[in-house]
Write a protein that holds these residues in place. Structure first.
Motif, PDB file in Angstrom:
ATOM      1  N   GLU A 108      97.399  36.331  40.196  1.00 24.00           N
ATOM      2  CA  GLU A 108      98.569  36.229  38.723  1.00 24.00           C
ATOM      3  C   GLU A 108     100.011  36.007  39.559  1.00 24.00           C
ATOM      4  O   GLU A 108     100.921  35.570  38.969  1.00 24.00           O
ATOM      5  N   SER A 115      93.329  32.573  29.426  1.00 21.62           N
ATOM      6  CA  SER A 115      92.268  33.226  29.197  1.00 21.62           C
ATOM      7  C   SER A 115      91.424  32.725  27.433  1.00 21.62           C
ATOM      8  O   SER A 115      92.405  32.517  26.863  1.00 21.62           O
ATOM      9  N   GLU A 121      85.292  38.845  26.651  1.00 25.76           N
ATOM     10  CA  GLU A 121      85.242  39.548  27.868  1.00 25.76           C
ATOM     11  C   GLU A 121      85.573  38.482  29.032  1.00 25.76           C
ATOM     12  O   GLU A 121      85.483  39.238  30.317  1.00 25.76           O
ATOM     13  N   GLN A 123      87.951  37.030  30.850  1.00 28.01           N
ATOM     14  CA  GLN A 123      89.024  37.140  31.762  1.00 28.01           C
ATOM     15  C   GLN A 123      88.961  38.825  32.537  1.00 28.01           C
ATOM     16  O   GLN A 123      89.089  38.699  33.575  1.00 28.01           O
ATOM     17  N   LEU A 124      88.473  39.764  31.830  1.00 26.47           N
ATOM     18  CA  LEU A 124      88.048  41.032  32.315  1.00 26.47           C
ATOM     19  C   LEU A 124      87.231  40.743  33.290  1.00 26.47           C
ATOM     20  O   LEU A 124      87.048  41.223  34.758  1.00 26.47           O
ATOM     21  N   VAL A 125      86.026  40.064  33.193  1.00 24.99           N
ATOM     22  CA  VAL A 125      84.787  40.294  34.195  1.00 24.99           C
ATOM     23  C   VAL A 125      85.082  39.060  35.313  1.00 24.99           C
ATOM     24  O   VAL A 125      85.102  39.779  36.253  1.00 24.99           O
ATOM     25  N   SER A 127      88.133  38.598  36.582  1.00 26.57           N
ATOM     26  CA  SER A 127      89.165  39.373  37.366  1.00 26.57           C
ATOM     27  C   SER A 127      88.528  40.340  38.346  1.00 26.57           C
ATOM     28  O   SER A 127      88.986  40.553  39.489  1.00 26.57           O
ATOM     29  N   GLU A 128      87.548  41.206  37.694  1.00 24.44           N
ATOM     30  CA  GLU A 128      86.922  42.171  38.639  1.00 24.44           C
ATOM     31  C   GLU A 128      85.820  41.513  39.521  1.00 24.44           C
ATOM     32  O   GLU A 128      85.942  41.871  40.569  1.00 24.44           O
TER      33      GLU A 128
END
Length: 310
Positions: A108, A115, A121, A123-125, A127-128
């Motif tokens: 970032e 996104s 879900e 972006q969250l998935v 990113s992790e």
């Protein structure tokens, strides 16, 4: 369980308290990168359930209508974030585009990630997954540096605030109208330092051996495939190999494939001039010119069609 065709190492050996296990790991990956430029790693610390979640949200995105997907393709980003449509990228010196579409997730601090609103879900998935792969890559780079006789943190530190990219790829079923010379991914070498490839959903990855034949690399559950790229080959004066590889077309015209390579890049200002220690080990003459990682990347983005010349 399918046997792998390349060396397989256990990352927990390197992370253990045993100096012997650590040393054996360092020697194993170094020898593999000198010889064929590839190895597989198990017990890598990347959550298998997270990998499967990433493939699930990726499939959901790539099944959206083309017009929706193209809302997330910004030509100004040169393919470095968001969606890149089917047939836009080609291998260096290969005139026919690859049979794939993909999505890029990056750091970032360099460029904001896009996104897809349609996949809550996503972006969250991703990113992790990016974060867990970054931790794994840091350990592998430490081991590589030790193999080269350098300080443990030399290569890892080069990637701090680097242009590292997670590429989420969809290879659709191959159309009967596809160009006869087109492949899912034509023969190429990776640009970066190292690549971590999460287990793909189908076979097809092959590496080019020195005798001119192709060796299949299997998609084995629980394994991450690692290869060295052109930047690491440059930095080591050719000691560690950047090996040509490809993704072949399937026998069935109904087979699709997803894969997620994580391309580990140095920060743009990093100096890729061959390390003196490696020059000594490879005959005493530098065979690669001085260049920064940023200049190297921009040059290659033009060569593969993601950035216009200018």
């Amino acid at each position: 369980m399918m046997l792998q065709t390349i060396p397989v190492v256990d990352l927990q050996d390197f992370r253990s308290d045993s100096p012997q296990r650590q040393q054996d790991f360092v020697l194993a990956i170094g020898a593999a990168l000198e010889d064929i430029g590839f190895f597989a790693v198990v017990n890598h610390g990347v959550d298998s359930a997270l990998i499967q979640s990433a493939y699930h949200v990726a499939q959901t995105f790539f099944e959206l209508p083309e017009a929706v997907k193209r809302q997330y393709e910004d030509p100004q980003l040169n393919g470095q974030r968001g969606f890149t449509s089917f047939g836009r990228e080609h291998a260096k010196d290969h005139p026919v585009p690859d049979l794939k579409e993909f999505w890029h997730v990056g750091r970032e601090s360099h460029l904001p990630n896009l996104s897809p609103a349609e996949v809550a879900e996503f972006q969250l998935v991703m990113s992790e997954l990016y974060a867990q792969l970054e931790t794994c890559a840091a350990s592998l780079l430490e081991a590589c540096a030790l193999y080269l006789g350098e300080s443990r943190t030399l290569l890892r530190d080069l990637t701090i605030n680097g242009d590292t990219i997670l590429r989420v790829i969809h290879y659709p079923p191959v159309s009967i109208e596809a160009h006869p010379a087109s492949l899912r991914s034509a023969p190429h070498e990776d640009i970066n330092l190292i690549t971590l490839l999460c287990e793909a959903t189908a076979e097809g990855l092959e590496l080019l051996q020195r005798d001119g034949t192709w060796r299949p690399i299997h998609a084995v559950e629980g394994q991450i495939i690692v290869d060295s790229g052109d930047m690491l080959q440059q930095l080591t004066n050719g000691l560690l190999k950047s090996t040509t590889h490809r993704v072949t077309n399937p026998d069935s015209d109904r087979t699709r494939r997803f894969s997620m390579p994580y391309f580990v890049h140095p920060r743009p200002e990093a100096d890729l001039t061959p390390l003196l220690n490696c020059v000594t080990q490879t005959g005493g003459q530098a065979t690669f010119p001085p260049i920064t990682a940023g200049a190297y990347l921009q040059q290659r983005l033009q060569e593969i069609g993601l950035k216009g010349k200018g």
